[in-house]
Write a protein that holds these residues in place. Structure first.
Motif, PDB file in Angstrom:
ATOM      1  N   MET A  52       0.740  -1.169  -0.090  1.00 17.10           N
ATOM      2  CA  MET A  52      -0.080   0.062  -0.133  1.00 17.10           C
ATOM      3  C   MET A  52       0.657   1.463   0.116  1.00 17.10           C
ATOM      4  SD  MET A  52      -3.278   0.738   2.366  1.00 17.10           S
ATOM      5  CE  MET A  52      -2.434   0.436   3.894  1.00 17.10           C
ATOM      6  N   ARG A  53       0.476   2.252  -0.789  1.00 21.29           N
ATOM      7  CA  ARG A  53       1.237   3.440  -0.851  1.00 21.29           C
ATOM      8  C   ARG A  53       0.548   4.603   0.215  1.00 21.29           C
ATOM      9  NH1 ARG A  53       2.544   7.468  -6.012  1.00 21.29           N
ATOM     10  NH2 ARG A  53       4.683   8.084  -5.126  1.00 21.29           N
ATOM     11  N   VAL A  54       1.387   4.827   1.140  1.00 21.06           N
ATOM     12  CA  VAL A  54       1.020   5.481   2.403  1.00 21.06           C
ATOM     13  C   VAL A  54       1.732   6.967   2.642  1.00 21.06           C
ATOM     14  CG1 VAL A  54       0.778   5.370   4.708  1.00 21.06           C
ATOM     15  CG2 VAL A  54       0.902   3.457   3.676  1.00 21.06           C
ATOM     16  N   TRP A  55       0.933   8.005   2.959  1.00 20.02           N
ATOM     17  CA  TRP A  55       1.647   9.201   2.984  1.00 20.02           C
ATOM     18  C   TRP A  55       1.993   9.391   4.557  1.00 20.02           C
ATOM     19  CZ3 TRP A  55      -1.559  14.472   2.908  1.00 20.02           C
ATOM     20  CH2 TRP A  55      -0.753  15.572   3.106  1.00 20.02           C
ATOM     21  N   VAL A  56       3.207   9.817   4.931  1.00 19.77           N
ATOM     22  CA  VAL A  56       3.590  10.010   6.241  1.00 19.77           C
ATOM     23  C   VAL A  56       3.849  11.509   6.046  1.00 19.77           C
ATOM     24  CG1 VAL A  56       5.398   9.639   7.849  1.00 19.77           C
ATOM     25  CG2 VAL A  56       4.951   7.762   6.054  1.00 19.77           C
ATOM     26  N   ALA A  57       2.960  12.095   7.106  1.00 18.76           N
ATOM     27  CA  ALA A  57       2.778  13.649   6.957  1.00 18.76           C
ATOM     28  C   ALA A  57       3.491  14.205   8.097  1.00 18.76           C
ATOM     29  CB  ALA A  57       1.587  14.151   6.848  1.00 18.76           C
ATOM     30  N   ARG A  58       3.959  13.472   9.219  1.00 18.97           N
ATOM     31  CA  ARG A  58       4.599  13.951  10.388  1.00 18.97           C
ATOM     32  C   ARG A  58       5.884  14.597  10.023  1.00 18.97           C
ATOM     33  NH1 ARG A  58       6.948   8.960  13.942  1.00 18.97           N
ATOM     34  NH2 ARG A  58       6.772  10.795  15.536  1.00 18.97           N
ATOM     35  N   PRO A  59       6.332  15.609  11.034  1.00 23.27           N
ATOM     36  CA  PRO A  59       7.791  16.250  10.913  1.00 23.27           C
ATOM     37  C   PRO A  59       8.782  15.155  10.809  1.00 23.27           C
ATOM     38  CG  PRO A  59       6.157  17.307  12.387  1.00 23.27           C
ATOM     39  CD  PRO A  59       5.648  15.946  12.157  1.00 23.27           C
ATOM     40  N   GLU A  60      10.146  15.657  10.339  1.00 24.87           N
ATOM     41  CA  GLU A  60      11.134  15.178  10.743  1.00 24.87           C
ATOM     42  C   GLU A  60      11.858  15.188  11.988  1.00 24.87           C
ATOM     43  OE1 GLU A  60      12.194  12.690   8.759  1.00 24.87           O
ATOM     44  OE2 GLU A  60      12.109  13.160   6.819  1.00 24.87           O
ATOM     45  N   PRO A  61      12.598  14.514  12.700  1.00 26.43           N
ATOM     46  CA  PRO A  61      13.168  13.259  11.950  1.00 26.43           C
ATOM     47  C   PRO A  61      12.468  12.111  12.036  1.00 26.43           C
ATOM     48  CG  PRO A  61      14.079  13.630  14.066  1.00 26.43           C
ATOM     49  CD  PRO A  61      13.122  14.698  13.841  1.00 26.43           C
ATOM     50  N   GLY A  62      11.139  12.195  12.854  1.00 29.24           N
ATOM     51  CA  GLY A  62      10.346  11.152  12.978  1.00 29.24           C
ATOM     52  C   GLY A  62       9.818  10.634  11.643  1.00 29.24           C
ATOM     53  N   ALA A  63       9.703  11.364  10.555  1.00 30.95           N
ATOM     54  CA  ALA A  63       8.947  11.159   9.228  1.00 30.95           C
ATOM     55  C   ALA A  63       9.662  10.017   8.558  1.00 30.95           C
ATOM     56  CB  ALA A  63       8.553  12.297   8.388  1.00 30.95           C
ATOM     57  N   SER A  64      11.109  10.014   8.664  1.00 26.98           N
ATOM     58  CA  SER A  64      12.038   9.318   7.770  1.00 26.98           C
ATOM     59  C   SER A  64      12.092   7.737   8.353  1.00 26.98           C
ATOM     60  CB  SER A  64      13.517   9.641   7.514  1.00 26.98           C
ATOM     61  OG  SER A  64      13.323  10.892   6.844  1.00 26.98           O
ATOM     62  N   ARG A  65      12.020   8.013   9.831  1.00 23.56           N
ATOM     63  CA  ARG A  65      11.997   6.709  10.602  1.00 23.56           C
ATOM     64  C   ARG A  65      10.768   6.105  10.452  1.00 23.56           C
ATOM     65  NH1 ARG A  65      12.162   8.941  15.206  1.00 23.56           N
ATOM     66  NH2 ARG A  65      10.436   8.539  15.976  1.00 23.56           N
ATOM     67  N   THR A  66       9.569   6.692  10.328  1.00 17.51           N
ATOM     68  CA  THR A  66       8.300   5.838  10.096  1.00 17.51           C
ATOM     69  C   THR A  66       8.167   5.454   8.673  1.00 17.51           C
ATOM     70  OG1 THR A  66       7.065   7.380  11.338  1.00 17.51           O
ATOM     71  CG2 THR A  66       5.665   5.893   9.777  1.00 17.51           C
TER      72      THR A  66
END
Length: 230
Positions: free
Chosen positions: A1-15
């Protein structure tokens, strides 16, 4: 599934990495950017330090290394330990639970330093104040909305290739809604499967008339990602 991660970095890359490990295709495109607020910490002494985000750890000073730290959840606790602060006590992932944890460990009347963001929820400060603690709140960072919808998200919404979005905070969810509407992709955004970290986050979307697909049983990333597996 293609999922948008909208949270800020640095958490976004980890997610994004966690999603890829589960076999999904992440679209890492934050709608908020975290910026440090360069103001000195208040003078002590303090009986405890309250951290409601991992972003707050960078503001701590060496003079506070031996003050007990109460961290809202796993990631914040890890960051505090890695930075050499503590002893660190890990909370259940939400502000109310963190307040209860502090009350179990420290006597009422203690002076607490709450290192927080500019945009913050009433808890744990409200419950701790009511319980008799003296809170000193220090704003260490602020989350600023990006000016426009990130191009990878806009392109995916236009092409119909985005299937879901992960929402970690009410602020990022609200910003995502606004940016998608402004870019003319409101309908496509509403049609996504929306996965929320907590009921508060889900409420933000529901108030905008958006159906929420999944709400994590606990405000932890592992619980949120479990929803994708289901």
């Amino acid at each position: 599934m293609r999922v948008w991660v909208a949270r800020p970095e640095p958490g976004a890359s980890r997610t994004g990495a966690a999603l890829a490990g589960l076999g999904h295709a992440p679209v890492v495109a934050p709608v908020l950017a975290v910026r440090a607020v360069e103001t000195p910490l208040p003078a002590g002494p303090f009986d405890g330090i309250i951290l409601t985000s991992a972003n707050a750890v960078a503001a701590l000073e060496t003079r506070l290394r031996n003050v007990p730290v109460f961290a809202v959840g796993t990631r914040t606790a890890e960051r505090a330990r890695e930075a050499g602060f503590g002893p660190v006590t890990e909370g259940p992932g939400d502000g109310a639970g963190l307040a209860a944890l502090v009350a179990r460990h420290l006597p009422a009347g203690g002076r607490l330093l709450h290192v927080a963001g500019e945009d913050r929820k009433p808890e744990p400060a409200a419950a701790l104040t009511e319980a008799g603690f003296r809170l000193v709140i220090h704003i260490a960072y602020q989350a600023q909305a990006v000016a426009d919808l990130p191009a990878p998200v806009g392109d995916a919404l236009m092409a119909g290739t985005l299937e879901a979005a992960l929402h970690y905070s009410s602020r990022s969810a609200e910003t995502a809604v606004s940016l998608c509407e402004a870019a003319g992709h409101g309908g496509a955004f509403r049609a996504l499967n929306h996965y929320c970290l907590s009921a508060d986050v889900a409420r933000t979307l529901e108030q905008a008339g958006i159906r929420v697909h999944f709400v994590a049983a606990q405000p932890r990333e592992t619980a949120l990602l479990d929803g994708l597996v289901r």
